[in-house]
Enzyme design. Structure first.
Site, short mmCIF file in Angstrom:
data_model
loop_
_atom_site.label_atom_id
_atom_site.label_comp_id
_atom_site.label_asym_id
_atom_site.label_seq_id
_atom_site.Cartn_x
_atom_site.Cartn_y
_atom_site.Cartn_z
CE LYS A 123 -1.34 -3.81 -2.61
NZ LYS A 123 -0.90 -4.58 -1.51
NE ARG B 187 -4.65 0.40 1.54
CZ ARG B 187 -3.10 0.39 0.59
NH1 ARG B 187 -3.25 0.78 -0.53
NH2 ARG B 187 -2.20 -0.07 1.14
NE ARG C 12 6.23 0.84 2.14
CZ ARG C 12 5.22 0.17 1.51
NH1 ARG C 12 5.54 -0.13 0.08
NH2 ARG C 12 4.08 0.34 2.01
NE ARG D 45 1.82 -1.71 5.38
CZ ARG D 45 2.71 -2.11 5.33
NH1 ARG D 45 3.84 -2.15 6.16
NH2 ARG D 45 2.98 -2.60 3.80
P1 AP5 Z 1 5.51 -5.95 -2.63
O1 AP5 Z 1 5.59 -6.30 -4.18
O2 AP5 Z 1 6.17 -4.79 -2.34
O3 AP5 Z 1 3.93 -6.06 -2.03
P2 AP5 Z 1 2.71 -5.14 -1.91
O4 AP5 Z 1 1.58 -5.97 -2.17
O5 AP5 Z 1 3.08 -4.04 -2.95
O6 AP5 Z 1 2.92 -4.56 -0.51
P3 AP5 Z 1 2.74 -2.94 0.10
O7 AP5 Z 1 3.30 -3.03 1.38
O8 AP5 Z 1 3.03 -1.81 -0.93
O9 AP5 Z 1 1.25 -2.90 0.03
P4 AP5 Z 1 0.25 -1.87 0.92
O10 AP5 Z 1 -0.83 -1.98 0.44
O11 AP5 Z 1 0.76 -2.06 2.28
O12 AP5 Z 1 1.30 -0.27 0.82
P5 AP5 Z 1 1.02 0.62 -0.17
O13 AP5 Z 1 2.39 1.46 -0.79
O14 AP5 Z 1 0.16 0.42 -1.29
O15 AP5 Z 1 6.21 -7.29 -1.97
C1 AP5 Z 1 6.50 -7.41 -0.51
C2 AP5 Z 1 7.89 -8.18 -0.29
O16 AP5 Z 1 7.58 -9.63 -0.51
C3 AP5 Z 1 8.81 -7.71 -1.27
O17 AP5 Z 1 10.06 -7.86 -0.58
C4 AP5 Z 1 8.90 -8.88 -2.24
O18 AP5 Z 1 10.06 -8.97 -2.84
C5 AP5 Z 1 8.41 -9.95 -1.69
N1 AP5 Z 1 7.63 -11.03 -2.50
C6 AP5 Z 1 6.62 -10.58 -3.49
N2 AP5 Z 1 6.33 -11.50 -4.14
C7 AP5 Z 1 6.84 -12.78 -3.57
C8 AP5 Z 1 6.50 -13.98 -3.79
N3 AP5 Z 1 5.61 -14.47 -4.59
N4 AP5 Z 1 7.25 -14.87 -2.86
C9 AP5 Z 1 8.06 -14.35 -1.80
N5 AP5 Z 1 8.18 -13.09 -1.74
C10 AP5 Z 1 7.72 -12.13 -2.55
O19 AP5 Z 1 0.47 1.81 1.03
C11 AP5 Z 1 1.13 2.43 1.91
C12 AP5 Z 1 0.37 3.45 2.70
O20 AP5 Z 1 -0.33 4.23 1.78
C13 AP5 Z 1 -0.91 2.67 3.30
O21 AP5 Z 1 -0.74 2.05 4.55
C14 AP5 Z 1 -1.80 4.01 3.74
O22 AP5 Z 1 -1.36 4.57 4.69
C15 AP5 Z 1 -1.37 4.69 2.29
N6 AP5 Z 1 -2.45 4.41 1.06
C16 AP5 Z 1 -2.14 3.89 0.01
N7 AP5 Z 1 -3.06 3.73 -0.76
C17 AP5 Z 1 -4.23 4.40 -0.11
C18 AP5 Z 1 -5.36 4.29 -0.25
N8 AP5 Z 1 -6.22 3.76 -1.43
N9 AP5 Z 1 -6.48 4.78 0.60
C19 AP5 Z 1 -5.95 5.24 1.95
N10 AP5 Z 1 -4.47 4.92 2.23
C20 AP5 Z 1 -3.72 4.61 1.41
MG MG Z 2 3.40 -1.90 -3.01
#
Ligand code: AP5
Ligand code: MG
Ligand code: ZN
Length: 216
Positions: free
Chosen positions: A13, A88, A160, A171
């Protein structure tokens, strides 16, 4: 354009959000990034959110709904926005409608980036993020030119706190139980665009941009 970027942890994402927000000139609003900034700055919200985040659990809905209401009322959302990581839960999705009504906006699309669990674990365990500009790398699939150093700004790359094996597993489970039901929720509203996220970054990008251009 008002877009939600949806998908499991590690689907890409954040990676794809960068391309979409540049292409359509809309702010990228990542609730995870906003929460991590609050944790870093030690705000009241950051203090409450930290334990949930480190364990890979969701931060309570009320906190997220207040956060997104404040963020969407900022003037830069007049031209649209890209939400990454919100909503979410069904409760968050239901709370979003009146918030959008207040700023006279509707959602145009929910882009669902689909990736299987094994690939998610491999992506997240290899992820490195820039402390200064937030750019994301992967030691296997998308390495920086110099290990530990951001290509874009020279900043330090770090792992992270929630990219440990235990937190990654949790997660993914939390996603399956609490977040996945939103796929049907938005499909019924006719907003869902399915994207196969288990391909090269550029291929995924091109599919998403093509699908969104068709909406314009
Ligand atoms: P990346 O682009 O970083 O993936 P992402 O989908 O953004 O993954 P996140 O870990 O950020 O998602 P998340 O939902 O767990 O975390 P968030 O910060 O939202 O890519 C991942 C890796 O893959 C990278 O190394 C990249 O280079 C690689 N990659 C990308 N595309 C690729 C491809 N096509 N092929 C190969 N490799 C690839 O949330 C974190 C925490 O915050 C949550 O756990 C929760 O505690 C809290 N939180 C956030 N939002 C909410 C909400 N709405 N409600 C409640 N809690 C929340
Ligand atoms: Mg992200
Ligand atoms: Zn950087």
């Amino acid at each position: 354009m008002q877009i939600v970027l949806f998908g499991p942890p590690g689907a890409g994402k954040g990676t794809q959000a960068k391309f979409i927000s540049e292409k359509f000139n809309v702010p990228h609003i990542s609730t995870g990034d906003i929460l991590r900034e609050n944790v870093r700055e030690g705000t009241a919200l950051g203090k409450k959110a930290k334990v949930f985040m480190d364990n890979g659990a969701l931060v309570p809905d009320e906190l997220l709904i207040d956060l997104i209401r404040d963020r969407l009322q900022k003037p830069d959302t007049k031209k649209g926005f890209l939400l990454d990581g919100f909503p979410r839960t069904i409760a968050q999705a239901e709370a979003l409608d009146p918030i959008l009504d207040d700023i006279n906006k509707n959602l145009d699309a929910v882009v669902n980036v689909d990736v299987g669990a094994n690939e998610l674990i491999s992506r997240l365990s290899g992820r490195r993020t820039c402390r200064s500009c937030g750019a994301t790398y992967n030691i296997k699939s998308n390495p920086p030119k110099v290990p530990g150093v951001c290509d874009q700004c020279g900043g330090e790359l770090y792992q992270r706190a929630d990219d440990t094996e235990a937190a990654i597993k949790h997660r993914i489970e939390v996603y399956q139980k609490q977040t996945q039901p939103l796929i049907d929720y938005y499909r019924k509203k006719g907003l869902l665009i399915d994207i196969d996220g288990e391909r090269e970054i550029d291929e995924v990008r091109s599919d998403i941009l093509k699908a969104l251009e068709r909406l314009q």
